[in-house]
Design a protein around this motif. Structure first.
Motif, short mmCIF file in Angstrom:
data_model
loop_
_atom_site.label_atom_id
_atom_site.label_comp_id
_atom_site.label_asym_id
_atom_site.label_seq_id
_atom_site.Cartn_x
_atom_site.Cartn_y
_atom_site.Cartn_z
N ALA A 73 0.67 -0.85 0.12
CA ALA A 73 0.45 0.05 0.21
C ALA A 73 0.64 1.29 0.26
O ALA A 73 0.36 2.16 -0.57
CB ALA A 73 -0.82 -0.21 1.37
N GLU A 74 2.04 1.17 0.58
CA GLU A 74 3.22 2.25 0.36
C GLU A 74 3.62 2.75 -0.87
O GLU A 74 3.32 2.19 -1.56
CB GLU A 74 4.19 1.51 0.94
CG GLU A 74 4.16 1.95 2.80
CD GLU A 74 5.43 1.25 3.65
OE1 GLU A 74 6.54 1.28 2.45
OE2 GLU A 74 5.78 1.32 4.46
N GLU A 75 3.15 4.15 -1.43
CA GLU A 75 3.56 4.94 -2.60
C GLU A 75 5.03 5.31 -2.66
O GLU A 75 5.31 5.61 -1.75
CB GLU A 75 2.78 5.51 -3.11
CG GLU A 75 1.62 5.48 -3.25
CD GLU A 75 0.13 6.54 -3.92
OE1 GLU A 75 1.15 7.40 -4.04
OE2 GLU A 75 -1.21 5.53 -3.66
N ASN A 76 5.95 4.47 -3.18
CA ASN A 76 6.73 5.25 -3.66
C ASN A 76 7.67 5.67 -4.97
O ASN A 76 6.62 5.37 -6.24
CB ASN A 76 8.15 3.75 -3.10
CG ASN A 76 7.77 3.52 -1.98
OD1 ASN A 76 7.79 3.98 -0.76
ND2 ASN A 76 7.46 1.98 -2.06
N SER A 77 8.16 6.39 -4.79
CA SER A 77 8.72 7.67 -6.64
C SER A 77 9.53 5.95 -7.19
O SER A 77 9.30 6.30 -8.30
CB SER A 77 9.94 8.72 -6.16
OG SER A 77 11.27 7.63 -5.76
N THR A 78 9.92 4.79 -6.94
CA THR A 78 10.25 4.35 -7.83
C THR A 78 9.14 3.30 -8.82
O THR A 78 9.06 2.18 -8.97
CB THR A 78 11.65 3.02 -6.90
OG1 THR A 78 10.47 2.46 -5.96
CG2 THR A 78 12.41 3.75 -6.38
N ASP A 79 7.75 3.26 -7.92
CA ASP A 79 6.44 2.57 -8.68
C ASP A 79 6.50 2.77 -10.52
O ASP A 79 6.08 1.53 -10.89
CB ASP A 79 5.27 2.56 -7.55
CG ASP A 79 6.06 2.42 -6.18
OD1 ASP A 79 6.07 1.30 -6.23
OD2 ASP A 79 4.94 2.62 -5.65
N SER A 80 7.06 3.62 -10.36
CA SER A 80 6.83 3.84 -11.78
C SER A 80 7.18 2.50 -12.99
O SER A 80 8.40 2.27 -12.55
CB SER A 80 7.16 5.27 -12.42
OG SER A 80 7.14 5.40 -13.92
#
Length: 619
Positions: free
Chosen positions: A400-407
């Motif tokens: 559920a955590e959103e990270n900048s590397t999720d792209s």
């Protein structure tokens, strides 16, 4: 050389006389030449003048090297073969059978010329038993002894958990259904497991066949259904239906469910599945071409630098039915990225990875790393049903955590989160999971997703404690001749001592680091008045154990302070979280029923598998 020369000395080997070392007397050696010299006069001299030395000589004396010289009777006995009932022969036969069982050797090894030559050299007097004797006499006798010891060990265990699975041989028409047993020792509070039985599974593997086989195995071991705490099985419909027919508590394999979750995530995003397909083709190219592998190894050595002794990393081929093999495949490709790119510049490959795909693989590894860590954790021999709820809570938070590397992998993460939520939506309401989590001192009530589910779990634990209290009171009354038992309230109010848990490790992975954060997000349990609730309150208020600590060791140290909770823990922590033990068992079966032993009967296979797993426990 005769032992008499311990008491005499010669000036030269050719001397006609010998000097007594005790009285210094000189005696004739007898005979007229070196070839006819004897020890008769020397022995008579000892008998007449030195009685004690003569007695020592009669029992064999001592050789020059200090070891006892064997008597004539002993020397004669060594000329013949050991009798079958000789203690030494029995011991060698037992060790021979252990060697066959523990090292997956065929019974026919006793007929191999090289092995026979080895035994003849090590113990010439030992006669190797025949293959038929080992198969029809020695093996069944050993199986019977170990079975009796295991049955005796299980008699006093109040609750047993099981895992079961079905295996079909690739080399012969044989199917086996297994039943492994798991329990917590009430005295040492250590986790124990053993193979209970491996039975031939005849006919179709339908619900009736499976239920009938398990029922027969339980009856054979005289285990009533009331002692069955839980049976861990795979998620196949026939297994689920068989458990319904048996009417026993059962759980699906957590590892199987996790496999389905990750498979959904990997297949949900086209770019991810394409990158995996290309990776698979690249690894397959080097697996099937020795020339390509040699060229890659040359590049690996060159890029490692001259003088290095490090062996180049071999690429890992994945198996699509096991997601973690795909994880290891991606990691091996990323580690050898530079040599692979250099190879692709000069040689043809069936597929190549673009810069975007290389970046995507790195992100996939980051997302799947917690799943891989969890898979290793739940596959350990000491993993229990208590690990499931905390693991799902941590996975849910991570996804559920959103990270900048999720792209580039947002769809994959979203699908993984949905799959986790869907497949594990009801685990907190399952008593076998909920109560096990509460009595594990690493987790207690801190890892439930909501306050309502935590309260429900405590209510379930309270019910178990009250039932355990009544059972202990009845047992105490029976032992004391129906005398009044000590009130449980007095036991429950025992003064609490210091916690035995150690603080969590400071070096944490992403998966482990969330444990500490979740521990801080809980409410204090409500104070109760009954004995069961008082014990639970005292237990839940104490500091937590570290994630790496053993819950079994906690209850070994604290069972006197919390007797009711300890009794519940012995019951609920007996259940493993997966059916991995049964799967490992059939890895053993594949080594036993192989190409060289494809005519082995199911009964002999069962004995060998049973002894392979259980013999070390009773050695």
């Amino acid at each position: 050389m005769s032992a008499v020369w311990k008491y005499f000395s010669l000036e030269t080997p050719q001397s006609k006389t010998a000097r007594c070392n005790v009285c210094k007397a000189v005696i004739q050696r007898g005979g007229s030449s070196l070839a006819s010299y004897n020890t008769t006069n020397a022995i008579k001299h000892l008998k007449k003048h030195h009685i004690k030395e003569h007695e020592d000589f009669l029992v064999g004396g001592q050789k020059d090297n200090g070891s006892r010289q064997e008597s004539l009777l002993e020397s004669f006995q060594k000329q013949g073969k050991l009798q079958a009932d000789n203690v030494k022969a029995i011991g060698i036969t037992e060790k021979l059978l252990n060697f066959i069982v523990l090292d997956d050797q065929p019974l026919s090894v006793v007929e191999n010329p090289g092995f026979r030559s080895l035994i003849e050299h090590l113990q010439p007097r030992y006669s190797l038993p025949s293959r038929r004797y080992l198969s029809e006499t020695a093996l069944p006798e050993l199986y019977s002894r170990v079975s009796n010891k295991l049955a005796e060990k299980l008699k006093g265990v109040p609750a047993l958990s099981f895992t079961t699975d079905i295996w079909t041989s690739d080399v012969c028409p044989m199917s086996l259904i297994s039943l492994t047993v798991h329990w917590v020792d009430s005295d040492t509070h250590s986790h124990c497991s053993a193979v209970l039985q491996v039975k031939k599974c005849r006919g179709s593997h339908n619900r009736a066949t499976i239920a009938g086989s398990i029922s027969e195995m339980l009856n054979h071991w005289e285990i009533p259904l009331e002692k069955v705490h839980a049976i861990l099985r795979d998620n196949a419909r026939n297994m689920k239906a068989a458990m319904e027919d048996l009417a026993v508590p059962n759980l699906g394999c957590f590892a199987h469910s996790l496999q389905l979750v990750v498979h959904e995530g990997l297949m949900s995003q086209r770019s991810v599945s394409d990158a995996l397909a290309n990776s698979r083709k690249i690894v397959g190219h080097f697996k099937h071409s020795q020339l390509a592998q040699s060229r890659l190894e040359d590049l690996q050595h060159e890029m490692q630098g001259t003088g290095t002794t490090t062996t180049p990393t071999r690429l890992v081929q994945d198996v699509q039915t096991r997601w973690n093999s795909s994880f290891y495949m991606i990691k091996s490709l990323l580690k050898e990225k530079r040599p692979l790119c250099a190879y692709a510049a000069d040689h043809n490959l069936p597929a190549t990875l673009s810069a975007n795909e290389w970046g995507l693989l790195e992100k996939i590894v980051t997302v799947l790393e917690p799943f891989e860590e969890l898979t290793r954790k739940i596959s350990s021999a000491t993993s229990t049903a208590a690990d499931v709820i905390p693991a799902v809570t941590v996975l849910t938070r991570l996804l559920a955590e959103e990270n900048s590397t999720d792209s580039g992998i947002k769809t994959m993460k979203s699908t993984l989160l949905q799959a986790v939520s869907r497949r594990f939506s009801s685990i907190e309401s399952e008593p076998l999971y909920a109560v096990a989590t509460l009595v594990d001192a690493r987790y207690k009530d801190r890892f439930f997703m909501g306050e309502e589910t935590a309260r429900s779990a405590k209510a379930l634990l309270t019910q178990e404690l009250e039932k355990m209290e009544q059972a202990l009171l009845r047992a105490s009354a029976d032992e004391a001749g129906a005398t009044e038992a000590e009130p449980a309230e007095k036991v429950a109010r025992m003064e609490a001592g210091p916690s035995t848990g150690s603080p969590p490790s400071t070096s944490k992975s992403r998966f482990s680091s969330l444990y500490d954060r979740i521990l801080e997000e809980h409410d204090e349990p409500a104070v109760g008045t009954q004995a069961a609730v008082i014990q639970m309150q005292m237990y839940l208020k104490e500091p937590m154990m570290g994630e790496k600590d053993s819950p079994f060791q906690y209850w070994a140290n604290n069972h006197a302070r919390f007797p009711l909770l300890a009794a519940v823990a012995v019951k609920f922590l007996s259940a493993p979280s997966t059916s991995v033990e049964s799967e490992r068992l059939f890895s053993t079966a594949s080594n036993i029923v192989d190409e060289k032993r494809n005519r082995l009967t199911a009964e002999r296979a069962e004995m060998l598998i049973f002894l392979k797993k259980n013999l070390p426990m009773f050695k």
